[in-house]
Design a protein around this motif. Structure first.
Motif, PDB file in Angstrom:
ATOM      1  N   ILE A  14      53.556  45.890  39.405  1.00 48.36           N
ATOM      2  CA  ILE A  14      52.072  45.848  39.468  1.00 48.36           C
ATOM      3  C   ILE A  14      51.636  44.460  39.087  1.00 48.36           C
ATOM      4  N   THR A  15      50.817  43.709  39.990  1.00 46.68           N
ATOM      5  CA  THR A  15      50.601  42.325  39.661  1.00 46.68           C
ATOM      6  C   THR A  15      49.282  42.138  39.385  1.00 46.68           C
ATOM      7  N   VAL A  16      48.142  43.164  39.341  1.00 49.97           N
ATOM      8  CA  VAL A  16      46.870  42.983  39.379  1.00 49.97           C
ATOM      9  C   VAL A  16      46.395  42.334  38.118  1.00 49.97           C
ATOM     10  N   ASN A  17      47.218  42.359  37.140  1.00 52.84           N
ATOM     11  CA  ASN A  17      46.861  41.625  35.956  1.00 52.84           C
ATOM     12  C   ASN A  17      47.827  40.151  35.745  1.00 52.84           C
ATOM     13  N   SER A  18      48.501  39.728  36.698  1.00 48.92           N
ATOM     14  CA  SER A  18      49.231  38.683  36.756  1.00 48.92           C
ATOM     15  C   SER A  18      48.382  37.376  36.377  1.00 48.92           C
ATOM     16  N   PRO A  19      48.904  36.518  35.653  1.00 42.07           N
ATOM     17  CA  PRO A  19      47.941  35.066  35.489  1.00 42.07           C
ATOM     18  C   PRO A  19      47.292  34.660  36.620  1.00 42.07           C
ATOM     19  N   ARG A  20      47.793  34.763  37.695  1.00 44.10           N
ATOM     20  CA  ARG A  20      47.210  34.422  39.082  1.00 44.10           C
ATOM     21  C   ARG A  20      46.066  35.305  39.691  1.00 44.10           C
ATOM     22  N   SER A  21      46.295  36.555  39.280  1.00 41.73           N
ATOM     23  CA  SER A  21      45.065  37.485  39.810  1.00 41.73           C
ATOM     24  C   SER A  21      44.076  37.281  38.670  1.00 41.73           C
ATOM     25  N   VAL A  22      44.399  37.230  37.447  1.00 41.65           N
ATOM     26  CA  VAL A  22      43.321  36.987  36.510  1.00 41.65           C
ATOM     27  C   VAL A  22      42.455  35.671  36.802  1.00 41.65           C
ATOM     28  N   ARG A  23      43.143  34.253  37.129  1.00 41.22           N
ATOM     29  CA  ARG A  23      42.319  33.479  37.446  1.00 41.22           C
ATOM     30  C   ARG A  23      41.448  33.470  38.356  1.00 41.22           C
ATOM     31  N   GLY A  24      42.013  34.359  39.610  1.00 40.64           N
ATOM     32  CA  GLY A  24      41.197  34.391  40.748  1.00 40.64           C
ATOM     33  C   GLY A  24      40.145  35.289  40.594  1.00 40.64           C
ATOM     34  N   VAL A  25      40.103  36.397  39.883  1.00 44.23           N
ATOM     35  CA  VAL A  25      38.916  37.307  39.595  1.00 44.23           C
ATOM     36  C   VAL A  25      38.141  36.625  38.788  1.00 44.23           C
ATOM     37  N   ARG A  26      38.537  35.861  37.564  1.00 42.69           N
ATOM     38  CA  ARG A  26      37.655  35.333  36.891  1.00 42.69           C
ATOM     39  C   ARG A  26      36.725  34.218  37.449  1.00 42.69           C
ATOM     40  N   LYS A  27      37.155  33.557  38.528  1.00 41.51           N
ATOM     41  CA  LYS A  27      36.284  32.895  39.351  1.00 41.51           C
ATOM     42  C   LYS A  27      35.129  33.495  39.919  1.00 41.51           C
ATOM     43  N   ALA A  28      34.885  34.839  40.235  1.00 42.84           N
ATOM     44  CA  ALA A  28      33.664  35.389  40.587  1.00 42.84           C
ATOM     45  C   ALA A  28      32.821  35.437  39.479  1.00 42.84           C
TER      46      ALA A  28
END
Length: 404
Positions: free
Chosen positions: A203-217
């Motif tokens: 499960i990668t939805v909370n990976s650092p890359r995922s967090v950075r992307g969603v945080r941009k919204a």
């Protein structure tokens, strides 16, 4: 008229109680159409024509999209329901694992030679083919050409560019963010994130890359470079109303929205509707045809699917309502080549981001919808919200997957 939820549930209850229709007619195909009001007439007309020319009857039943998956599974498990279903691409693996749709491997319906590779991925499960692609889609950045031209702005290629030009477009009038799960994916993918890694079963939805992307919204909202709706169930309708009324300059949406945009005064001139790539990678979407396992009308249903998914009829659908063909050859048809929106979406589909084609694919979206809406509303910190979502995925959806 599309049936109400109550009517749909009543139909399933009757089927399970043994009070449904009599023995199925092998020469009649019952087709459950889950398309929207702007699309259903075109599909109905071509479906009836397929029956007339193919020597079988077609009964088209409009069903509510949000009820169709569960209704089809329930009815099929009782040997009832549709012979052919217009299934979302995220449903196929689930239906195949449940054993309620026919394995089409080796049949003429599963001939893959002319289909776009991105459209075929969702049709497969455990190395077998269970569906035939109907339409493919992805998200694009729609923009008001006159508005951007007057501001001296080009469609932004990144989220940072969008934030930089927003003041020239009226601040938060630059973009409307729909707070739904499918519309969260371009942000999730922006820095290389994803929901899961099916290869490593992680499960990668909370990976650092995922967090950075969603945080941009969330950062776009904080910078007043975008706006959203706090009322999640009505967010999509609010977004379309804002765009067509001239409240916002840009939205992220799919080709299915074009007919409604065109009915507005603002885009009555199709030349004013611009289409550009989403600043973040956009997901593959679309619909497939599936045939119910055990249908007495299997032979007619197979002919029906072949007819509906043929090059000629895909081209007619694209020309009439602007949906994207799944057959490469359909794009060469003159009537399709004249469709500017289809032409604009074709390269976007080719490079669209693949999704996890696993039986649990659809179950990943519902909790993401709630989480993304909470993040955009400022109710939760992005990292904490995605950590909680990863825990939900492991506990309720993918217990055999590891968490980061």
């Amino acid at each position: 008229m599309r049936p109400t939820v109550t009517a749909a549930l009543g139909l399933v209850a009757a089927l399970l109680a043994g009070c449904g229709p009599g023995p199925a007619d092998p020469n009649e195909v019952v087709y459950w159409d889950t398309s929207g009001p702007a699309e259903s007439a075109a599909f109905r007309d071509i479906a009836q024509e397929c029956g007339r020319t193919g020597g079988y009857r077609v009964r088209v039943e409009a069903v509510a999209f949000d009820q169709a998956l569960n209704d089809f599974k329930t009815a099929a498990q009782g040997g009832q329901g549709a012979d052919v279903l217009r299934a979302d691409v995220g449903w196929v693996a689930q239906l195949a694992r449940a054993g309620v749709i026919r394995d089409l491997s080796g049949t003429p319906a599963a001939d893959t030679s002319d289909f776009l590779p991105a459209a075929l991925e969702s049709t497969r499960y455990a190395g077998r083919t269970y569906a035939v692609p109907q339409v493919i889609d992805t998200l694009a950045l729609f923009y008001d050409r006159r508005w951007l031209a007057a501001a001296g702005v080009r469609p932004p290629g990144t989220w940072d560019e969008l934030e930089a030009v927003a003041p020239r477009l009226g601040g938060d009038r630059a973009l409307f963010l729909n707070n739904d799960a499918y519309y969260a994916l371009p942000f999730l993918y922006t820095d290389g994130g994803d929901l899961v890694d099916t290869r490593t079963r992680t499960i990668t939805v909370n990976s650092p890359r995922s967090v950075r992307g969603v945080r941009k919204a969330r950062e776009l909202l904080d910078a007043r470079a975008a706006r959203t709706a706090l009322d999640q169930p009505n967010s999509y309708a609010t977004m379309k109303a804002a765009f067509t009324s001239g409240e916002v300059a840009m939205v992220v949406d799919g080709p299915w929205a074009v007919p409604e945009f065109g009915r507005s005064r603002r885009f009555a001139d199709p030349a004013n509707l611009g289409v550009a790539p989403v600043p973040g990678p956009a997901p593959v979407g679309g619909h497939d045809y599936v045939i119910r396992q055990g249908s007495r009308a299997t032979a007619a249903a197979t002919k029906f699917v072949e007819c509906m998914s043929g090059t000629r009829n895909q081209a007619r659908i694209a020309a009439r309502i602007g949906l994207l063909p799944t057959r490469d050859s359909a794009y060469d048809a003159p009537e399709v080549a004249r469709q500017p929106v289809v032409a604009a979406f074709r390269p976007l589909v080719v490079r669209a981001h693949d999704r996890p084609w696993i039986p649990e694919s659809e179950e990943l979206l519902d909790p993401l919808r709630t989480t993304y809406a909470d993040i955009l509303a400022g109710h939760q910190d992005t990292r904490a919200a995605l950590d909680a979502l990863a825990e939900t995925y492991q506990e309720q959806v993918l217990p055999n997957y590891a968490r980061r």
